[in-house]
Design a protein around this motif. Structure first.
Motif, mmCIF file in Angstrom:
data_model
loop_
_atom_site.group_PDB
_atom_site.id
_atom_site.type_symbol
_atom_site.label_atom_id
_atom_site.label_comp_id
_atom_site.label_asym_id
_atom_site.label_seq_id
_atom_site.Cartn_x
_atom_site.Cartn_y
_atom_site.Cartn_z
ATOM 1 N N ASP A 25 0.882 -1.158 0.000
ATOM 2 C CA ASP A 25 0.000 0.000 0.000
ATOM 3 C C ASP A 25 0.924 1.213 0.000
ATOM 4 O O ASP A 25 2.114 1.087 0.267
ATOM 5 N N ASP A 27 -0.182 5.252 0.788
ATOM 6 C CA ASP A 27 -0.476 6.209 1.856
ATOM 7 C C ASP A 27 -0.453 5.495 3.206
ATOM 8 O O ASP A 27 -1.168 4.522 3.392
ATOM 9 N N GLY A 28 0.438 5.983 4.116
ATOM 10 C CA GLY A 28 0.507 5.388 5.454
ATOM 11 C C GLY A 28 1.531 4.280 5.575
ATOM 12 O O GLY A 28 1.816 3.815 6.678
ATOM 13 N N ASP A 244 -1.529 -0.308 5.925
ATOM 14 C CA ASP A 244 -1.685 0.399 7.206
ATOM 15 C C ASP A 244 -3.144 0.410 7.646
ATOM 16 O O ASP A 244 -3.451 0.999 8.697
ATOM 17 N N ASP A 249 -6.568 -2.692 3.254
ATOM 18 C CA ASP A 249 -5.371 -3.463 2.877
ATOM 19 C C ASP A 249 -5.415 -4.902 3.381
ATOM 20 O O ASP A 249 -5.211 -5.853 2.609
HETATM 21 MG MG LIG Z 1 -2.782 3.252 3.268
#
Ligand SMILES: [Mg+2]
Ligand SMILES: O=C(O)[C@H](O)[C@H](O)COP(=O)(O)O
Length: 296
Positions: A25, A27-28, A244, A249
């Protein structure tokens, strides 16, 4: 089985040896807003040096795969377009291959350039991005259904406007044949030190006003699972999804039959990961960057 916490060098070595393919993933996990997660680029480089296959799977539809290749390069991360799967790309593939979208029709986009580029790359023309001008009750009559609009696509839109929402609404509410597609429905967006409204929050304006339910493309939904797991012919037992967020996810990994690793640099915290009833991650660890200590 409860998620296993990874915290030592030998934990990291066994993780890396256990899998041939790592799906990440973004973002994060790799970045938060403008900030790269410390040592994440070095960890990705280490995995490449060890011959691992890397894939990037993001629900963030704001950028096209071409834009993501450029962003990765700016962060010193090697990545090619065929390794990147975004919800905007999954939307384009769905419209072309599954919905067999009529190329004579247009798609009205409440979203960023990523959706526009990916749709135009598969021959679907888009409108909507120009609709940012203010509108008033007295000028609303200008907003009318467009019979050439065959689909409304909703994604994260940093230039959202009432005019765009009004156009999307009238096309969806007054033409039941107009497809209603959401790139993703994440509630929040990790943007650095703070969380911000996610694509799902923007989408809720239209689901409420139209009383219609969209088809959602991104993680953990079937279009993204099919787009990634099938097109890459992954060996589920030798593939690990790193994310995250549990409800996107980790659930995506579980639905794809993959193993899953949740990191603590984005949305989920340890309490959420260990909570009864939460999508069960196989593993969790503080940060992807911690793998960088393995070096060569
Ligand atoms: Mg993310
Ligand atoms: O609101 C959004 O669109 C999401 O928060 C964002 O897309 C998440 O991106 P990802 O973590 O899947 O890279």
């Amino acid at each position: 089985m409860a998620p296993a916490r990874l915290a030592t060098r030998s934990d990291y070595e066994s993780l890396v040896d256990r899998f041939d393919t790592f799906l990440f993933d973004c973002d994060g996990v790799i970045w938060n807003g403008a900030a790269v997660v410390p040592n994440a680029p070095a960890a990705l480089e280490m995995l490449r040096r060890r011959g691992k296959r890397l894939v990037f799977v993001t629900n963030n539809s704001a950028k096209s795969r071409r834009d993501y290749v450029a962003k990765f390069a700016r962060l010193g991360i090697q990545a090619s377009a065929d390794e990147i799967f975004s919800s905007a790309y999954a939307t384009a593939v769905y419209l072309r291959d599954v919905a067999k979208f009529d190329p004579a029709k247009k798609a009205y986009v409440v979203g960023g350039s990523g959706i526009r580029q990916e749709l135009e790359d598969v021959g679907i023309s888009t409108i909507g991005h120009e609709d940012t001008a203010p509108v008033s009750l007295e000028s609303l009559h200008e907003v009318v259904p467009d019979p050439d609009v065959g689909a409304v696509i909703c994604g994260i839109d940093y230039d959202i406007s009432y005019r765009k929402l009004a156009h999307a609404h009238v096309n969806l509410a007054e033409n039941r044949d107009c497809l209603f597609i959401a790139t993703n429905d994440d509630r929040t967006l990790p943007g650095g030190k703070h969380m911000y409204p996610g694509s799902g929050a923007l989408l809720s304006v239209l689901t409420h006003s139209t009383q219609r339910a969209p088809l959602v493309m991104g993680k953990p939904n079937p279009p993204m699972v099919e787009c990634v797991v099938q097109s890459l012919r992954l060996d589920p037992d030798r593939s690990c999804m790193v994310g995250d967020r549990l409800d996107t996810d980790v659930l995506f990994g579980i639905r794809g039959g993959l193993r899953t690793l949740c990191v603590l640099t984005g949305v989920a915290d340890e309490a959420a990961i260990l909570a009864p009833g939460a999508p069960a991650a196989s593993y969790y660890m503080a940060s992807l960057g911690d793998l960088a200590e393995l070096g060569g």
